[in-house]
Design an enzyme around this catalytic site. Structure first.
Site: not given
Length: 204
Positions: A167, A136, A108
């Site tokens: 996300k 992610h 991240s």
């Protein structure tokens, strides 16, 4: 939702979402958590214990660190993306202890991608399991957006994959996919799963 998934907070749409995620990610089963942070906390603290060793990349997410602490397992940190350091630590570990390698799929802070092919090779060599935090990577990597494992063609090699809905899916919650036995064990042993309210219908 009235309560936790384990007690009275499970809706039919929760189960439908779990079935669809398991199918999409090519794993036997799935369960969803209240947040992505709770997901890592809930998985790691449930599956690892005092007689286990967790090998964790130094740049892993804070939720992985806290999950390791809550598990009471021995946490061994290896230098970021340093596969030689990981192998050195695996080689000197007690062969009689359970071993879990945990890594972010996409880190991240730096945005770099874990060297999953080498991590999986080392896991096979030293009898470890592999867990990937794909918060992610999901929806971004791989031909179908399945994440880091699909990106490298290693979906069958990674034992546990977690992700978040906050996300690429722009919602709230988290998930874990793995074998049916592992997911069922997490459902019945994960305190963050048992004692937290389920995600609301709108987010589901």
């Amino acid at each position: 939702v009235s309560g936790s998934r384990f007690l009275n907070g499970t809706l039919s749409m929760h189960k439908e979402l779990e079935r669809e995620l398991a199918e999409f990610l090519n794993k036997e089963d799935c369960t969803i958590f209240s947040t992505g942070f709770q997901t890592n906390l809930g998985i790691i603290s449930a599956i690892a214990g005092r007689n286990d060793i967790i090998f964790s990349d130094k740049e892993n997410h804070a939720s992985i660190y806290d999950g390791c602490r809550l598990s009471y397992a021995q946490m061994v940190r290896y230098n970021h993306a340093d596969m030689e350091d990981l192998e050195r630590l695996l080689a000197k570990a007690d062969p009689n202890k359970g071993k879990l390698i945990v890594t972010d799929g996409v880190f991240s802070m730096g945005g770099d991608i874990a060297n999953l092919p080498e991590i999986c090779r080392l896991a096979r060599k030293y009898g470890a399991r592999v867990m990937v935090d794909d918060a992610h990577g999901f929806g971004v990597l791989g031909p179908r957006g399945r994440g880091t494992a699909e990106h490298f063609g290693l979906e069958d090699e990674v034992d546990i994959i977690m992700g978040t809905f906050s996300k690429s899916l722009a919602s709230l919650g988290g998930y874990v996919v793995a074998s049916r036995d592992v997911v069922d064990y997490i459902r019945h042993n994960s305190r963050p799963y048992i004692f937290c309210a389920a995600i609301p219908p709108a987010n589901t």
